[in-house]
Write an enzyme that holds these catalytic residues in place. Structure first.
Site: not given
Length: 156
Positions: A52, A54, A82, A85
């Site tokens: 992801h 992040e 999430c 992350c």
């Protein structure tokens, strides 16, 4: 960071998400803002289901900057981080998170999409389970429509 600086940074993260989408990836983007609240130090877009925006940004930041400096920085992302992350941000020692739209709003938009199996666990809950207090700011209703716009057609 001031509220105005957060809005500017959210728009920057959303622009990264737009570019990421144009490259064929999910439209998520993140920027690392320096202690002055204005300087963009790094940016990252979503790579795939486990890479992801992040996590990519937090990992790169931890390689480039020392933990004390990162504690004064802000990770800004178009959507609420999430669980994965948030944990990576926490361990990278980034002291502040700013997100534009909540994970629950993303779930409403994507539904049970196979490529985005969201988890109903807010980033604040993950942070509260830790031993240090990472500041969390979000969501920001004033930019929600422009952030969601990238996603409306993408998940169909």
């Amino acid at each position: 960071m001031t509220h105005e600086q957060m809005i500017v940074a959210l728009r920057s993260a959303n622009e990264v998400a737009r570019k990421t989408m144009e490259q064929g990836h999910h439209p998520f983007g993140a920027v690392l803002i320096g202690p002055d609240g204005d300087t963009v130090l790094l940016e990252a877009g979503n790579v795939d289901t486990v890479r992801h925006a992040e996590t990519e940004l937090a990992r790169e930041a931890s390689l480039r900057y020392d933990p004390e400096f990162l504690w004064r920085c802000t990770l800004v992302t178009n959507f609420e981080p999430c669980v994965m992350c948030t944990g990576t941000i926490y361990w990278a020692n980034i002291g502040r998170v700013v997100y534009g739209v909540s994970e629950s709003s993303l779930l409403q938009l994507t539904g049970a999409h196979d490529a985005n199996p969201t988890m109903s666990l807010p980033c604040r809950v993950v942070i509260e389970a830790g031993q240090k207090t990472v500041e969390v700011h979000g969501p920001f209703p004033e930019v929600e429509a422009e952030i969601l716009q990238l996603h409306v057609d993408f998940w169909r």
